[in-house]
Design an enzyme around this catalytic site. Structure first.
Site, mmCIF file in Angstrom:
data_model
loop_
_atom_site.group_PDB
_atom_site.id
_atom_site.type_symbol
_atom_site.label_atom_id
_atom_site.label_comp_id
_atom_site.label_asym_id
_atom_site.label_seq_id
_atom_site.Cartn_x
_atom_site.Cartn_y
_atom_site.Cartn_z
ATOM 1 N N ASP A 19 2.260 -0.813 11.717
ATOM 2 C CA ASP A 19 2.217 -2.182 12.246
ATOM 3 C C ASP A 19 3.528 -2.955 12.041
ATOM 4 O OD1 ASP A 19 2.022 -2.360 9.504
ATOM 5 O OD2 ASP A 19 0.400 -3.828 9.494
ATOM 6 N N ASP B 109 -0.187 2.001 8.491
ATOM 7 C CA ASP B 109 -0.734 1.179 9.591
ATOM 8 C C ASP B 109 0.101 1.199 10.880
ATOM 9 O OD1 ASP B 109 -2.638 0.464 7.716
ATOM 10 O OD2 ASP B 109 -1.633 -1.406 7.176
ATOM 11 N N ARG C 159 1.043 -4.992 -5.131
ATOM 12 C CA ARG C 159 1.273 -6.191 -4.318
ATOM 13 C C ARG C 159 1.464 -7.319 -5.324
ATOM 14 N NH1 ARG C 159 -2.964 -3.620 -1.054
ATOM 15 N NH2 ARG C 159 -1.966 -2.858 0.836
ATOM 16 N N GLY D 230 5.931 -2.380 3.506
ATOM 17 C CA GLY D 230 5.544 -2.964 4.796
ATOM 18 C C GLY D 230 6.105 -4.361 4.981
ATOM 19 N N ASP D 231 5.591 -5.056 5.988
ATOM 20 C CA ASP D 231 6.097 -6.386 6.343
ATOM 21 C C ASP D 231 6.176 -7.355 5.156
ATOM 22 O OD1 ASP D 231 6.769 -6.059 8.942
ATOM 23 O OD2 ASP D 231 4.962 -6.983 9.782
ATOM 24 N N ARG E 4 -5.531 -2.162 8.758
ATOM 25 C CA ARG E 4 -5.482 -3.624 8.553
ATOM 26 C C ARG E 4 -5.771 -4.332 9.878
ATOM 27 N NH1 ARG E 4 -3.387 -6.243 4.032
ATOM 28 N NH2 ARG E 4 -2.354 -4.343 3.401
ATOM 29 N N GLN F 118 -7.491 8.078 3.520
ATOM 30 C CA GLN F 118 -6.470 8.064 4.578
ATOM 31 C C GLN F 118 -5.070 7.770 4.044
ATOM 32 O OE1 GLN F 118 -8.343 5.809 8.225
ATOM 33 N NE2 GLN F 118 -9.357 5.200 6.356
ATOM 34 N N ARG F 119 -4.977 7.301 2.812
ATOM 35 C CA ARG F 119 -3.669 6.981 2.246
ATOM 36 C C ARG F 119 -3.132 8.093 1.359
ATOM 37 N NH1 ARG F 119 -4.086 1.020 0.851
ATOM 38 N NH2 ARG F 119 -3.628 1.606 -1.286
ATOM 39 N N GLY G 101 0.837 -1.203 0.000
ATOM 40 C CA GLY G 101 0.000 0.000 0.000
ATOM 41 C C GLY G 101 0.867 1.246 0.000
#
Ligand code: F6P
Length: 320
Positions: A129, A127, A72, A102-103, A171, A252-253, A11
């Site tokens: 996260d 996120d 992705r 991200g992860d 998420r 929000q992104r 994302g």
């Protein structure tokens, strides 16, 4: 290291452009060539690779999204895809690569590193996260965007004396919900890490607060809990109070990154290049306890993160 690549994956997040700009400028400053890999790992496998110069990253620091585009990529989760990715890097003379994402993206970065491409990850996700870091690119902009939207919903919600459920992204993580819940003065903050599913207790509190004369009732619900629309219907049926659900979604992104996102992303991008220059690979740039640091990717991916008990306790005492 003579040529490095840079890509954004997963994302998008506001501030990614500041990180790209910093990677490019830091590399060029050190006499290294930079190649931009378009559309994340998907673009790598399609060989969508273009050379970037200092000028090509002018005027992007204030822009949301990512000028390299993002995706992705399922294929890159396979050993075959990863092997092909590493071969393509070698073919294009890319001997080091910075992966902003991200992860999920870091899993791929770790594999590239094992296949001989020096790889450094930079945490980019709204996120927040990623366990090894207290900061991720985009979170700050995202909570400010969501906060402003929630303020607006609160105006109309109060005028109509309604209950409003506002669903924020994240998420499986509740950080956006926690921060906005506090910053927007919400009546309920529902986090996937903490919510016990006791909707009747929420209904009782709504009825109580109406009796005390409160004109609005703002519930911030995290995406990880979801089901905001059906929750709104059940609450309206049980309380007799008009209830609306708003899912803030992808707004929000987007948007121009905050100063903090531009600044931290710039430092992290430069740090990633400096790690490559020092011959490092398989590292993740992080911000921990006020310092910019780096971790082994596998070690970072094994770390666990949870909402701070103290912060959650304080958030809960402020809502009542
Ligand atoms: O990881 C960022 C994020 O915006 C999450 O908050 C959300 O769950 C997800 O991405 C949405 O993904 P997509 O844009 O593919 O719908």
């Amino acid at each position: 290291v003579k040529t490095i690549g840079v890509l954004t994956s997963g994302g998008d997040a506001p501030g990614m452009n500041a990180a790209i700009r910093s990677v490019v400028r830091t590399a060029i400053h050190n006499g290294i060539k930079v190649k931009g890999v378009m559309r994340g790992y998907a673009g790598l496998l399609e060989e969508e690779i273009k050379e970037l110069d200092s000028h090509s990253v002018s005027d992007i620091v204030s822009r949301g999204g990512t000028v390299l585009y993002t995706a992705r990529c399922k294929e890159f989760t396979t050993a075959e895809g990863q092997k092909r990715g590493a071969e393509i890097c070698k073919k294009h003379g890319i001997d080091g690569i910075v992966v902003i994402g991200g992860d999920g993206s870091f899993m791929g970065a770790g594999k590239l590193s094992a296949l001989g491409i020096n790889t450094i990850g930079v945490p980019g996700t709204i996120d927040l996260d990623i366990a090894c870091t207290d900061y991720t690119i985009g979170f700050d902009t995202s909570i400010n965007t969501a906060m402003q939207a929630i303020d607006k919903i609160r105006d109309t919600s109060t005028s109509h004396e309604r209950c409003s459920i506002i669903e924020v992204m994240g998420r499986h993580a509740g950080y956006i919900a926690l921060w906005c819940g506090v910053a927007n003065g919400a009546e309920e903050i529902l986090l996937p890490e903490k919510y016990d599913g006791d909707e009747q207790a929420i209904i009782n509190r709504i009825i109580e607060s109406r009796k005390r004369g409160k004109k609005h009732y703002i519930i911030i619900n995290a995406e990880g809990i979801g089901h905001s629309s059906s929750m709104a219907m059940r609450i309206e049926a049980a309380t007799g109070i008009e209830t609306r659900a708003t899912i803030l979604g992808h707004m929000q992104r987007g948007g121009s990154p905050t100063c903090k996102d531009r600044y931290y992303a710039s430092i992290m991008g430069a740090k990633a290049v400096e790690l490559l220059l020092a011959g490092k690979s398989n590292r993740l740039v992080a911000y921990k306890k006020g310092e910019f640091v780096d971790y082994d990717i596998q070690e970072a991916l094994r770390m666990k993160k949870d909402v701070s008990e103290e912060q959650y306790r304080i958030a809960q005492l402020l809502v009542r």
